[in-house]
Design an enzyme around this catalytic site. Structure first.
Site, PDB file in Angstrom:
ATOM      1  N   ASP A 228       1.146  -1.000   0.089  1.00  0.00           N
ATOM      2  CA  ASP A 228       0.218  -0.163   0.022  1.00  0.00           C
ATOM      3  C   ASP A 228       0.845   0.996  -0.405  1.00  0.00           C
ATOM      4  OD1 ASP A 228       0.803   0.577   2.721  1.00  0.00           O
ATOM      5  OD2 ASP A 228      -1.508   0.508   3.551  1.00  0.00           O
TER       6      ASP A 228
ATOM      7  N   CYS B 133       3.253  -2.346   4.053  1.00  0.00           N
ATOM      8  CA  CYS B 133       2.596  -1.344   4.116  1.00  0.00           C
ATOM      9  C   CYS B 133       3.801  -0.882   5.437  1.00  0.00           C
ATOM     10  CB  CYS B 133       1.139  -2.189   5.133  1.00  0.00           C
ATOM     11  SG  CYS B 133       1.119  -3.022   6.626  1.00  0.00           S
TER      12      CYS B 133
ATOM     13  N   THR C  40       3.217  -0.684   8.541  1.00  0.00           N
ATOM     14  CA  THR C  40       4.379  -1.531   9.937  1.00  0.00           C
ATOM     15  C   THR C  40       4.220  -2.783   8.983  1.00  0.00           C
ATOM     16  OG1 THR C  40       1.978  -2.014  10.445  1.00  0.00           O
ATOM     17  CG2 THR C  40       2.476  -0.451  11.209  1.00  0.00           C
TER      18      THR C  40
ATOM     19  N   HIS D  25      12.174 -21.063  11.394  1.00  0.00           N
ATOM     20  CA  HIS D  25      11.385 -21.387  12.594  1.00  0.00           C
ATOM     21  C   HIS D  25       9.754 -22.280  11.768  1.00  0.00           C
ATOM     22  CE1 HIS D  25      13.651 -21.070  16.020  1.00  0.00           C
ATOM     23  NE2 HIS D  25      14.463 -21.666  15.138  1.00  0.00           N
TER      24      HIS D  25
ATOM     25  N   HIS E  54      10.268 -27.822  13.984  1.00  0.00           N
ATOM     26  CA  HIS E  54       9.191 -26.888  13.349  1.00  0.00           C
ATOM     27  C   HIS E  54       8.309 -27.828  12.115  1.00  0.00           C
ATOM     28  CE1 HIS E  54      11.812 -24.450  15.914  1.00  0.00           C
ATOM     29  NE2 HIS E  54      12.914 -24.678  15.461  1.00  0.00           N
TER      30      HIS E  54
END
Ligand code: RB5
Length: 149
Positions: free
Chosen positions: A8, A65, A67, A98, A133
């Site tokens: 974005d 974006c 964050t 992981h 994992h």
């Protein structure tokens, strides 16, 4: 390898540097936009990238974006997507080692383009560790199987 990328207006600042890393490695890039800094809704771009990865058109995806959080939440609503937000070299390594993240999410208001480029390279170069994992990631898939109809 083909990688889908979407962003974005808050993440677009990282896109040239990230695409630069991919193209320097001969990776084909499918750029789903956005293409300028006009305000847009990050779920629209998360969906395009996530669908491209989910259906196999692209091997992995990168979403950007402000964050990395909103666009990763949206991408994770698509079946088969494991999007992880990374904000430094360590988290970029861990989401692959992981979590076997097939989508890398980063925030243009959190990290610099130079750091995003470095983290993209680390994420690409780090193999999934498997082992203990493997079972944990399988449990994530089991949750998907329970709730995706
Ligand atoms: C857009 O202003 C911003 O909310 C978005 O880029 C992202 O940070 C959401 O998680």
């Amino acid at each position: 390898m083909r990688i889908a990328i979407g962003c974005d207006h808050g993440g677009i600042v990282l896109k040239p540097a990230v695409i630069g890393v991919l193209e320097s490695r001969g990776i084909e890039v499918k750029d789903f936009g956005c293409y300028d800094e006009n305000s847009v809704d990050y779920p629209d771009y998360a969906l395009k990238v996530a669908e491209a990865v989910s259906c196999g058109e692209c091997d992995k995806g990168i979403v950007l974006c402000g964050t990395g959080i909103g666009i990763s939440i949206a991408a994770n609503k698509v079946k088969g997507i494991r999007a992880g937000v990374a904000h430094d070299e360590f988290t970029a390594e861990m989401i692959s080692a992981h979590n076997n993240a097939n989508v890398l999410a980063m925030g243009g208001r959190i990290i610099s383009p130079e750091k995003a480029a470095k983290m993209t390279a680390i994420w690409l170069d780090t193999p999934f560790q498997g082992g203990r994992h493997e079972g944990r990631v399988a449990k994530i898939t089991a949750i998907e199987d329970k709730y995706f109809k």
